[in-house]
Design a protein around this motif. Structure first.
Motif, PDB file in Angstrom:
ATOM      1  N   LYS A  73     120.998  94.629  69.196  1.00 53.75           N
ATOM      2  CA  LYS A  73     121.019  96.023  69.643  1.00 53.75           C
ATOM      3  C   LYS A  73     122.044  96.248  70.739  1.00 53.75           C
ATOM      4  O   LYS A  73     121.989  97.256  71.454  1.00 53.75           O
ATOM      5  N   ALA A  74     122.993  95.326  70.900  1.00 56.53           N
ATOM      6  CA  ALA A  74     124.028  95.483  71.919  1.00 56.53           C
ATOM      7  C   ALA A  74     124.794  96.784  71.687  1.00 56.53           C
ATOM      8  O   ALA A  74     125.084  97.170  70.559  1.00 56.53           O
ATOM      9  N   THR A  75     125.113  97.465  72.792  1.00 58.55           N
ATOM     10  CA  THR A  75     125.921  98.673  72.717  1.00 58.55           C
ATOM     11  C   THR A  75     126.940  98.670  73.849  1.00 58.55           C
ATOM     12  O   THR A  75     126.594  98.349  74.985  1.00 58.55           O
ATOM     13  N   PRO A  76     128.220  98.997  73.520  1.00 56.19           N
ATOM     14  CA  PRO A  76     128.746  99.290  72.198  1.00 56.19           C
ATOM     15  C   PRO A  76     128.449  98.154  71.209  1.00 56.19           C
ATOM     16  O   PRO A  76     128.252  97.010  71.603  1.00 56.19           O
ATOM     17  N   ILE A  77     128.434  98.470  69.928  1.00 61.11           N
ATOM     18  CA  ILE A  77     127.949  97.563  68.903  1.00 61.11           C
ATOM     19  C   ILE A  77     128.773  96.275  68.887  1.00 61.11           C
ATOM     20  O   ILE A  77     129.992  96.293  68.774  1.00 61.11           O
ATOM     21  N   SER A  78     128.077  95.156  69.016  1.00 59.45           N
ATOM     22  CA  SER A  78     128.722  93.842  69.022  1.00 59.45           C
ATOM     23  C   SER A  78     127.677  92.792  68.667  1.00 59.45           C
ATOM     24  O   SER A  78     126.511  92.913  69.055  1.00 59.45           O
ATOM     25  N   THR A  79     128.092  91.741  67.951  1.00 56.69           N
ATOM     26  CA  THR A  79     127.187  90.640  67.619  1.00 56.69           C
ATOM     27  C   THR A  79     127.572  89.362  68.358  1.00 56.69           C
ATOM     28  O   THR A  79     127.101  88.283  68.013  1.00 56.69           O
ATOM     29  N   ASP A 197     134.391 103.984  69.479  1.00 60.44           N
ATOM     30  CA  ASP A 197     135.738 103.480  69.215  1.00 60.44           C
ATOM     31  C   ASP A 197     135.887 102.871  67.824  1.00 60.44           C
ATOM     32  O   ASP A 197     137.002 102.752  67.318  1.00 60.44           O
ATOM     33  N   GLN A 198     134.775 102.445  67.212  1.00 63.65           N
ATOM     34  CA  GLN A 198     134.856 101.806  65.898  1.00 63.65           C
ATOM     35  C   GLN A 198     134.836 102.802  64.743  1.00 63.65           C
ATOM     36  O   GLN A 198     134.950 102.406  63.584  1.00 63.65           O
ATOM     37  N   PHE A 199     134.701 104.074  65.054  1.00 65.12           N
ATOM     38  CA  PHE A 199     134.440 105.075  64.024  1.00 65.12           C
ATOM     39  C   PHE A 199     135.555 105.134  62.972  1.00 65.12           C
ATOM     40  O   PHE A 199     135.321 104.958  61.780  1.00 65.12           O
ATOM     41  N   ALA A 200     136.796 105.398  63.392  1.00 67.54           N
ATOM     42  CA  ALA A 200     137.896 105.547  62.442  1.00 67.54           C
ATOM     43  C   ALA A 200     138.145 104.257  61.669  1.00 67.54           C
ATOM     44  O   ALA A 200     138.391 104.280  60.457  1.00 67.54           O
ATOM     45  N   SER A 201     138.078 103.128  62.354  1.00 65.61           N
ATOM     46  CA  SER A 201     138.305 101.837  61.687  1.00 65.61           C
ATOM     47  C   SER A 201     137.253 101.586  60.620  1.00 65.61           C
ATOM     48  O   SER A 201     137.558 101.093  59.523  1.00 65.61           O
ATOM     49  N   SER A 202     135.994 101.924  60.912  1.00 64.13           N
ATOM     50  CA  SER A 202     134.925 101.725  59.941  1.00 64.13           C
ATOM     51  C   SER A 202     135.099 102.624  58.731  1.00 64.13           C
ATOM     52  O   SER A 202     134.827 102.221  57.592  1.00 64.13           O
ATOM     53  N   LEU A 203     135.581 103.851  58.944  1.00 66.28           N
ATOM     54  CA  LEU A 203     135.843 104.746  57.830  1.00 66.28           C
ATOM     55  C   LEU A 203     136.901 104.164  56.894  1.00 66.28           C
ATOM     56  O   LEU A 203     136.754 104.178  55.670  1.00 66.28           O
ATOM     57  N   VAL A 204     137.974 103.633  57.466  1.00 63.76           N
ATOM     58  CA  VAL A 204     139.052 103.087  56.642  1.00 63.76           C
ATOM     59  C   VAL A 204     138.580 101.841  55.899  1.00 63.76           C
ATOM     60  O   VAL A 204     138.880 101.649  54.711  1.00 63.76           O
ATOM     61  N   ARG A 205     137.813 100.975  56.567  1.00 60.28           N
ATOM     62  CA  ARG A 205     137.302  99.784  55.894  1.00 60.28           C
ATOM     63  C   ARG A 205     136.450 100.164  54.686  1.00 60.28           C
ATOM     64  O   ARG A 205     136.563  99.571  53.614  1.00 60.28           O
ATOM     65  N   GLY A 206     135.579 101.153  54.853  1.00 60.17           N
ATOM     66  CA  GLY A 206     134.746 101.585  53.742  1.00 60.17           C
ATOM     67  C   GLY A 206     135.556 102.198  52.620  1.00 60.17           C
ATOM     68  O   GLY A 206     135.252 102.025  51.444  1.00 60.17           O
ATOM     69  N   LEU A 207     136.612 102.922  52.977  1.00 61.58           N
ATOM     70  CA  LEU A 207     137.428 103.605  51.985  1.00 61.58           C
ATOM     71  C   LEU A 207     138.176 102.628  51.082  1.00 61.58           C
ATOM     72  O   LEU A 207     138.477 102.938  49.920  1.00 61.58           O
ATOM     73  N   LEU A 208     138.469 101.433  51.588  1.00 57.19           N
ATOM     74  CA  LEU A 208     139.241 100.466  50.820  1.00 57.19           C
ATOM     75  C   LEU A 208     138.398  99.687  49.821  1.00 57.19           C
ATOM     76  O   LEU A 208     138.935  98.922  49.019  1.00 57.19           O
ATOM     77  N   ALA A 209     137.074  99.863  49.865  1.00 55.58           N
ATOM     78  CA  ALA A 209     136.215  99.174  48.901  1.00 55.58           C
ATOM     79  C   ALA A 209     136.471  99.733  47.507  1.00 55.58           C
ATOM     80  O   ALA A 209     136.476 100.949  47.298  1.00 55.58           O
ATOM     81  N   GLN A 210     136.677  98.853  46.542  1.00 55.13           N
ATOM     82  CA  GLN A 210     136.939  99.274  45.175  1.00 55.13           C
ATOM     83  C   GLN A 210     135.622  99.549  44.446  1.00 55.13           C
ATOM     84  O   GLN A 210     134.730  98.694  44.440  1.00 55.13           O
ATOM     85  N   PRO A 211     135.441 100.737  43.843  1.00 50.32           N
ATOM     86  CA  PRO A 211     134.223 100.991  43.056  1.00 50.32           C
ATOM     87  C   PRO A 211     134.084  99.974  41.937  1.00 50.32           C
ATOM     88  O   PRO A 211     135.062  99.598  41.286  1.00 50.32           O
ATOM     89  N   THR A 212     132.864  99.496  41.709  1.00 49.24           N
ATOM     90  CA  THR A 212     132.608  98.507  40.667  1.00 49.24           C
ATOM     91  C   THR A 212     131.443  98.961  39.798  1.00 49.24           C
ATOM     92  O   THR A 212     130.672  99.844  40.170  1.00 49.24           O
ATOM     93  N   GLY A 213     131.280  98.313  38.641  1.00 48.85           N
ATOM     94  CA  GLY A 213     130.154  98.603  37.766  1.00 48.85           C
ATOM     95  C   GLY A 213     130.129 100.060  37.340  1.00 48.85           C
ATOM     96  O   GLY A 213     131.165 100.673  37.054  1.00 48.85           O
ATOM     97  N   GLU A 214     128.920 100.648  37.290  1.00 46.28           N
ATOM     98  CA  GLU A 214     128.782 102.047  36.885  1.00 46.28           C
ATOM     99  C   GLU A 214     129.499 102.991  37.833  1.00 46.28           C
ATOM    100  O   GLU A 214     129.951 104.059  37.430  1.00 46.28           O
TER     101      GLU A 214
END
Length: 581
Positions: A73-79, A197-214
């Protein structure tokens, strides 16, 4: 491997969590207030910063487990700190970005070499942050070993495991924009991504995922396979997001570049700090239609999922003739269905407002004609039905219509004036009262009536590259509030990814609640929940920015978007009030 001694994990976990919380939370002197359970704007990241305590020498296994759960639960988000509670091998192998698991409450059970922790109201999200499913209960299992004389977690799921309240505070409900299989319209896919601060980077990472299956038959991306994202998306002082991707720049022609930039600008416009986007692939700057490499957020407007150039007028029937205008000023249209009585009872209008589709009074035929061409003919699209509901039209000008058929529903889609029946699992053959289709043509929502309660189900439309319907994904039931009647009076699109649902609370009050069309939990910031005094039966809404949203009870009209506004009653004889689509 050593074996931990028996322990009362519940008490130790509680004590450890209390101690961690007491010493590690920093409260700023100022900052925005965030309302839990409601998606807020990106800038509204909670003003609480939590730097969790790392493992301490000599801690018991229960303390290590409690510390690990708290460190996530660290904030800003970090593991970073959470990883210190793992063994060396586990710390190297752990990939929490693969999924997110949220829970309402934790219980505990005693264990020997492993801890099993029951979780309630568990939600699972994939690596993009897209909600997958909810489980009433699930066990979190963690294996422990001794390493250098200290207890460490050696068996751990590849997931970030956090309370749903923390998730609501630190993750934002947004959309990633892909294309439909025809590449004619953008398709928003709801996800949750980290705020700050991670917002835009996370959007781009998700956008690059290639749709698969159905999903490849529902949406596609124009980012070439093998295109990957770096560590971050910096945003300069002028508000330009600099997106640098690896990949082969020679695989990007003008058409590919135009559609990639459309996906990027529509996705990144959800970050209020961004004014333009600059894209490079393999070190080469990408321009938009041969122009500037700094691309404004209006790029791709021709692919608007709500329909480019969509009419914002209201349409209705006055008696049996089509009228259009504002709620208090509806005027006759010039087309044949506006000037001649064809005895129709409900209508749908194309997104551009050029064509009207109408159901005859006996519910057996579907007619169509231009809206404002007086000399045009009225064509029959479908005949021989039993009880047609109001039709819906999408961005490709296809007409979708439900035949309620005395409790044995049939679904038809008409293309270029030719109707064909579509078998929709979970809808066809059921007792269905309402059918909605998203303007992008990829989502179908239906109200299914049961013996004691109604359900809202949603499915995705699978299509070929030429737009031919290939089938549908399995239906998903959207969660409904327990409060009030189990009967649904009406449902309407509130945005491209949300629907508003009208039902009764009591004999004297109605309620409108807005739900995410993917079934994800949590309230929606736009729409939310509204209570109305009176018995309302119809919702009139459109999935566009700042629409006027109305609830109708007979002739009475309530403006849900501006409750303070007084709206005149509908004129006698006005029915089937709707927006385009």
């Amino acid at each position: 491997m050593s074996t931990p001694a028996p322990r009362r994990v519940r008490a130790l976990l509680a004590a450890a969590v209390c101690g961690l919380l007491a010493g590690c939370v920093q409260m700023p002197t100022s900052g925005p207030v965030v309302e839990p359970q409601v998606s807020a704007d990106v800038d509204d990241a909670p003003g609480i910063y939590f730097d969790p305590r790392p493992p301490q020498a000599g801690e018991a296994p229960a303390d290590i487990v409690a510390g690990f759960l708290e460190a996530m639960k660290a904030t800003p988000i970090s593991t970073t700190v959470a990883r210190q509670f793992l063994s060396r091998d586990a710390a190297e192998a752990w990939t929490p970005e693969r999924q997110i698991i949220t829970y309402a409450e934790l219980g505990t059970e005693e264990g020997e070499s492993a801890v099993r922790i029951p979780m309630t109201d568990v939600n699972l999200y994939d690596d993009r942050g897209a909600w997958q499913r909810t489980r009433a209960t699930r066990d979190l299992e963690l294996g422990l070993v001794q390493e250098d004389g200290e207890w460490r977690i050696d068996e751990v799921p590849d997931a970030l495991v956090v309370p749903d309240s923390w998730f609501d505070d630190w993750y934002e409900r947004v959309s990633l924009y892909f294309f439909d299989p025809t590449s004619q319209v953008l398709v928003p896919e709801p996800v949750f991504v980290p705020r700050g601060d991670q917002f835009a980077s996370s959007l781009v990472r998700g956008l690059l995922a290639q749709p698969t299956g159905e999903s490849a038959d529902v949406a596609r991306t124009w980012f070439p396979p093998g295109t990957t994202h770096g560590l971050s998306v910096p945003i300069n002082a002028a508000g330009i997001a600099e997106v640098s991707l690896s990949g082969d720049p020679d695989s990007v022609d003008d058409q590919t570049a135009r559609r990639m930039l459309a996906q990027l600008t529509w996705t990144l416009r959800q970050d209020a700090s961004i004014r333009a986007v600059q894209l490079s692939i393999g070190g080469r700057m990408i321009s938009y239609q041969g122009g500037s490499t700094q691309v404004g957020l209006d790029a791709g407007s021709a692919y608007d999922p709500s329909g480019p150039g969509t009419s914002r007028a209201l349409y209705a029937l006055d008696g049996d003739r089509v009228v259009a205008g504002d709620v208090g000023q509806l005027a006759a249209t010039a087309g044949p269905l506006g000037t001649t009585d064809y005895g129709v009872r409900s209508i749908g209008v194309s997104l551009g407002g050029s064509r009207v589709v109408a159901v005859t009074g006996d519910g057996t035929q579907l007619l169509t004609a231009p809206l404002d061409a007086p000399e045009a003919d009225v064509a029959t699209v479908l005949s021989g039905a039993v009880d047609l509901a109001a039709p819906a039209l999408d961005a490709r000008d296809r007409t979708w219509v439900l035949d309620r058929a005395a409790g044995r529903a049939r679904v038809f889609v008409a293309v270029d004036g030719v109707a064909s029946e579509q078998v929709v699992p979970g809808v066809t053959g059921r007792r269905v009262t309402k059918l909605l289709v998203s303007r992008d043509g990829t989502r179908l929502v239906a109200v299914v009536r049961g013996r004691s309660a109604d359900r809202i189900v949603a499915t995705r439309v699978r299509q070929a590259s030429d737009g031919a319907v290939l089938g549908f994904t399995p239906v998903r039931t959207l969660p409904l509030p327990a409060e009030g009647s189990t009967r649904i009076r009406d449902v309407a699109w509130r945005s491209p990814t949300t629907v508003s649902v009208l039902g009764d609370i009591t004999d004297d009050f109605s309620q409108v609640r807005t739900l995410s069309v993917d079934g994800a939990p949590g309230l929606i910031a736009t729409g939310g929940t509204t209570r109305l005094r009176g018995r309302f039966r119809v919702l009139v809404s459109a999935p566009v920015d700042d629409p006027e949203v109305y609830a109708l009870g007979g002739r009475e009209v309530s403006d849900l978007s501006r409750p303070e506004r007084t709206v005149p009653d509908l004129a006698p004889g006005v029915t089937s009030v709707t927006y385009a689509g």
